[in-house]
Design a protein around this motif. Structure first.
Motif, mmCIF file in Angstrom:
data_model
loop_
_atom_site.group_PDB
_atom_site.id
_atom_site.type_symbol
_atom_site.label_atom_id
_atom_site.label_comp_id
_atom_site.label_asym_id
_atom_site.label_seq_id
_atom_site.Cartn_x
_atom_site.Cartn_y
_atom_site.Cartn_z
ATOM 1 N N ALA A 50 0.818 -1.273 0.063
ATOM 2 C CA ALA A 50 -0.061 -0.098 -0.133
ATOM 3 C C ALA A 50 0.760 1.330 0.001
ATOM 4 O O ALA A 50 0.534 2.410 -0.899
ATOM 5 C CB ALA A 50 -0.763 0.023 1.071
ATOM 6 N N PHE A 51 2.030 1.002 0.668
ATOM 7 C CA PHE A 51 3.028 2.191 0.790
ATOM 8 C C PHE A 51 3.564 2.453 -0.388
ATOM 9 O O PHE A 51 3.574 3.598 -1.143
ATOM 10 C CB PHE A 51 4.069 1.962 1.775
ATOM 11 C CG PHE A 51 5.172 2.957 1.894
ATOM 12 C CD1 PHE A 51 4.979 3.918 2.841
ATOM 13 C CD2 PHE A 51 6.127 2.890 1.081
ATOM 14 C CE1 PHE A 51 6.082 5.189 3.027
ATOM 15 C CE2 PHE A 51 7.028 4.234 1.084
ATOM 16 C CZ PHE A 51 7.166 5.164 2.140
ATOM 17 N N VAL A 52 3.875 1.560 -1.091
ATOM 18 C CA VAL A 52 4.481 1.557 -2.600
ATOM 19 C C VAL A 52 3.516 2.053 -3.665
ATOM 20 O O VAL A 52 3.588 3.011 -4.491
ATOM 21 C CB VAL A 52 4.924 0.169 -2.825
ATOM 22 C CG1 VAL A 52 5.415 0.413 -4.617
ATOM 23 C CG2 VAL A 52 6.206 -0.026 -2.009
ATOM 24 N N LEU A 53 2.216 1.601 -3.528
ATOM 25 C CA LEU A 53 1.221 1.961 -4.497
ATOM 26 C C LEU A 53 0.953 3.360 -4.260
ATOM 27 O O LEU A 53 0.699 4.176 -5.080
ATOM 28 C CB LEU A 53 -0.290 1.156 -4.153
ATOM 29 C CG LEU A 53 -0.374 -0.020 -4.869
ATOM 30 C CD1 LEU A 53 -1.856 -0.740 -4.328
ATOM 31 C CD2 LEU A 53 -0.489 0.119 -6.202
ATOM 32 N N SER A 54 0.879 3.980 -3.074
ATOM 33 C CA SER A 54 0.665 5.465 -2.736
ATOM 34 C C SER A 54 1.850 6.218 -3.150
ATOM 35 O O SER A 54 1.664 7.348 -3.006
ATOM 36 C CB SER A 54 0.111 5.624 -1.308
ATOM 37 O OG SER A 54 0.978 5.141 -0.399
ATOM 38 N N SER A 55 2.923 5.327 -3.466
ATOM 39 C CA SER A 55 3.936 6.556 -3.882
ATOM 40 C C SER A 55 4.236 6.218 -5.307
ATOM 41 O O SER A 55 5.063 6.979 -5.917
ATOM 42 C CB SER A 55 5.570 5.751 -3.466
ATOM 43 O OG SER A 55 5.318 5.170 -2.251
ATOM 44 N N LEU A 56 3.329 5.456 -6.021
ATOM 45 C CA LEU A 56 3.313 5.425 -7.372
ATOM 46 C C LEU A 56 2.595 6.296 -8.184
ATOM 47 O O LEU A 56 1.439 6.703 -7.918
ATOM 48 C CB LEU A 56 2.652 3.775 -7.683
ATOM 49 C CG LEU A 56 2.859 3.274 -8.866
ATOM 50 C CD1 LEU A 56 4.140 2.750 -9.262
ATOM 51 C CD2 LEU A 56 1.734 2.254 -9.148
ATOM 52 N N MET A 57 3.050 7.031 -8.571
ATOM 53 C CA MET A 57 2.572 8.060 -9.624
ATOM 54 C C MET A 57 1.947 7.683 -10.973
ATOM 55 O O MET A 57 2.429 6.974 -11.626
ATOM 56 C CB MET A 57 3.588 9.373 -10.092
ATOM 57 C CG MET A 57 3.905 10.041 -8.909
ATOM 58 S SD MET A 57 2.688 10.916 -8.131
ATOM 59 C CE MET A 57 3.524 11.518 -6.480
ATOM 60 N N LEU A 58 0.576 8.108 -10.978
ATOM 61 C CA LEU A 58 -0.181 7.579 -12.225
ATOM 62 C C LEU A 58 -0.396 8.658 -13.105
ATOM 63 O O LEU A 58 -0.818 9.725 -12.887
ATOM 64 C CB LEU A 58 -1.557 7.082 -12.002
ATOM 65 C CG LEU A 58 -1.524 5.881 -10.922
ATOM 66 C CD1 LEU A 58 -2.869 5.684 -10.516
ATOM 67 C CD2 LEU A 58 -1.190 4.485 -11.703
ATOM 68 N N PRO A 59 -0.001 8.634 -14.536
ATOM 69 C CA PRO A 59 -0.288 9.499 -15.682
ATOM 70 C C PRO A 59 -1.559 9.917 -15.553
ATOM 71 O O PRO A 59 -2.394 9.155 -15.921
ATOM 72 C CB PRO A 59 0.634 9.137 -16.898
ATOM 73 C CG PRO A 59 1.199 7.811 -16.372
ATOM 74 C CD PRO A 59 0.577 7.354 -15.182
ATOM 75 N N LEU A 60 -1.662 11.362 -15.614
ATOM 76 C CA LEU A 60 -3.269 11.891 -16.003
ATOM 77 C C LEU A 60 -3.320 12.639 -17.041
ATOM 78 O O LEU A 60 -2.442 13.090 -17.666
ATOM 79 C CB LEU A 60 -3.727 12.816 -14.808
ATOM 80 C CG LEU A 60 -3.739 12.104 -13.417
ATOM 81 C CD1 LEU A 60 -4.179 13.103 -12.419
ATOM 82 C CD2 LEU A 60 -5.089 11.012 -13.386
ATOM 83 N N PRO A 61 -4.455 12.617 -17.856
ATOM 84 C CA PRO A 61 -4.594 13.445 -19.018
ATOM 85 C C PRO A 61 -4.376 14.965 -18.595
ATOM 86 O O PRO A 61 -4.427 15.507 -17.537
ATOM 87 C CB PRO A 61 -6.086 13.445 -19.150
ATOM 88 C CG PRO A 61 -6.689 12.272 -18.440
ATOM 89 C CD PRO A 61 -5.789 11.911 -17.529
ATOM 90 N N GLY A 62 -3.734 15.511 -19.694
ATOM 91 C CA GLY A 62 -3.241 16.885 -19.421
ATOM 92 C C GLY A 62 -1.670 16.754 -18.696
ATOM 93 O O GLY A 62 -1.009 17.981 -18.792
ATOM 94 N N GLY A 63 -1.123 15.831 -18.618
ATOM 95 C CA GLY A 63 0.532 15.770 -18.423
ATOM 96 C C GLY A 63 0.543 15.604 -17.061
ATOM 97 O O GLY A 63 1.875 15.964 -16.567
ATOM 98 N N THR A 64 -0.318 15.820 -16.248
ATOM 99 C CA THR A 64 -0.177 15.907 -14.721
ATOM 100 C C THR A 64 -0.021 14.577 -14.230
ATOM 101 O O THR A 64 0.010 13.376 -15.135
ATOM 102 C CB THR A 64 -1.211 16.368 -14.093
ATOM 103 O OG1 THR A 64 -2.366 16.001 -14.093
ATOM 104 C CG2 THR A 64 -1.313 18.039 -14.376
ATOM 105 N N SER A 65 0.012 14.138 -12.730
ATOM 106 C CA SER A 65 0.166 12.962 -12.420
ATOM 107 C C SER A 65 -0.555 12.804 -10.880
ATOM 108 O O SER A 65 -0.491 13.862 -10.422
ATOM 109 C CB SER A 65 1.300 12.151 -12.413
ATOM 110 O OG SER A 65 2.302 12.778 -11.556
ATOM 111 N N GLY A 66 -1.082 11.762 -10.577
ATOM 112 C CA GLY A 66 -1.562 11.693 -9.224
ATOM 113 C C GLY A 66 -0.939 10.050 -8.755
ATOM 114 O O GLY A 66 -0.441 9.589 -9.575
#
Lengths: 220, 185
Positions: A50-66
């Motif tokens: 869960a720690f790793v998942l929450s450090s994992l940046m997911l690309p989002l439309p518009g060039g940002t990430s969450g």
């Protein structure tokens, strides 16, 4: 989604702490009842995941990430109380290791992501699993992330209303709900979808390995 | 510093709460100067460590505050200074605590929490190492950058393998500790 230290007023984090402490106490009791020494290593691994998942940046439309959250996975495998406690540890580690989130923001983050996220995922999964198990996992995780994001947006947007200086200037987070709700909820529509697919992948793997006692043996 | 680790940790928690009760930018500036003075050698590294996680949040917030001030025509300098200083002071306090407090020793009275923390930290390191190995292996074997789909597929494969390895590793460590009588808490 984590709220960092310094953006949440004491008027918010102290009541949140008063709500979180008895819930942590209750969760600790549930943890002692449910998790024996055999399951502790597995729980630790899933907490780390869960720690790793929450450090994992997911690309989002518009060039940002969450980033993903990972509490839905914990709730589906270990139940909501254990997931709440384990996710609190994730938040503590993130605050103390990565500087994401924070100590004063911990009760709010833990309630929004750990408690609401875990219980929403758990209840929705059990409500929908008779329809189709995979769909139940996807829906449970997706909705739980949106609920958590909604709570975080509401708490942040509340700050300028309850913590102002004598001249009306904000003392903590400066923007209201008209900014926080779209800014936080819209990206989490995409994050929720991505995390739901990730969780399904890991959940199916955990079921195959018989790490979920209730679902063990149902796999064809 | 002669203070024990549980005392240092308690001091850190008290300081964090106290900082959220200060609403004067001048006092926060003094606190920041005091912290930098007291934190000993390695100040630039400490400041860098504190600033890195909050930099983008502060840039985003500050530009938002300036934009709102420009729209409404109201002075925003006070709020801008207050919010930035508070976040930086809290981040600096946390970075200092991470550097000078050993959480294993701070949690000495709670052995179960300590054991959980140790296993989780070990697993995080294991996951990170596996991900680095995978990325390095993939990079060394391909001349073109992987597509997003390939990256996701590769991450899924390594993630599940890491999960298996992590569970196996943690169970082995627990069994080894139990066989040596380390878990009679």
């Amino acid at each position: 989604m984590h709220i960092p230290d310094g953006l949440i007023s004491p008027q918010t984090y102290l009541p949140a702490l008063a709500v979180a402490v008895p819930l942590w106490w209750w969760a600790a009791r549930a943890f002692t009842r449910q998790v024996g020494d055999e399951a502790l290593p597995r729980l630790a691994v899933f907490t780390a995941l869960a720690f790793v998942l929450s450090s994992l940046m997911l690309p989002l439309p518009g060039g940002t990430s969450g980033h993903a959250i990972g509490v839905g996975l914990l709730a589906l495998v270990f139940g909501p109380w254990v997931a709440f406690l384990a996710y609190t540890l994730v938040l503590v580690l993130q605050a103390l290791v990565m500087g994401a989130g924070g100590i004063t923001a911990l009760p709010v983050n833990a309630l929004a992501m750990g408690f609401i996220g875990a219980w929403t995922a758990y209840l929705l999964f059990h409500l929908l699993r008779h329809v189709q198990a995979d769909f139940a996992v996807l829906a449970a995780v997706f909705v739980s992330i949106l609920f958590s994001a909604l709570l975080v947006a509401l708490v942040l947007g509340l700050q300028p209303l309850i913590a102002q200086g004598p001249d009306g200037s904000p003392r903590f987070f400066p923007f209201g709900w008209s900014v926080t709700l779209p800014a936080i909820l819209l990206p989490h529509l995409f994050i929720g979808l991505a995390e739901a697919v990730l969780t399904l992948l890991i959940w199916r793997h955990a079921r195959r390995r018989c790490w979920i006692p209730a679902a063990c043996g149902r796999e064809a | 510093m002669l203070l024990s680790h549980p005392v240092r940790f308690a001091l850190y928690l008290s300081a964090v709460i106290a900082v959220t009760l200060i609403h004067d930018p001048r006092v926060l500036l003094l606190v920041l100067a005091g912290l930098l003075l007291l934190s000993g050698s390695g100040r630039p590294a400490l400041l860098l460590r504190a600033g890195r996680p909050v930099l983008w949040i502060l840039l985003l917030l500050s530009s938002g505050i300036l934009f709102m001030g420009w729209l409404t025509g109201q002075p925003v300098l006070g709020a801008l200074l207050l919010i930035n200083l508070r976040v930086v002071v809290l981040a600096l306090l946390t970075a200092w605590m991470v550097r000078d407090v050993d959480l294993d020793l701070a949690l000495v009275r709670w052995p179960r929490a300590r054991r959980w923390l140790v296993i989780v930290r070990g697993q995080i390191q294991l996951f990170r190492r596996l991900a680095q190995d995978y990325r390095a292996a993939q990079k060394s074997r391909t001349v073109v950058a992987p597509t997003l789909q390939q990256r996701y597929q590769g991450s899924a494969t390594i993630g599940l393998a890491a999960l298996d390895k992590g569970v196996h590793n943690a169970e082995m460590v627990t069994q080894a500790m139990r066989s040596r009588g380390a878990l009679h808490d």
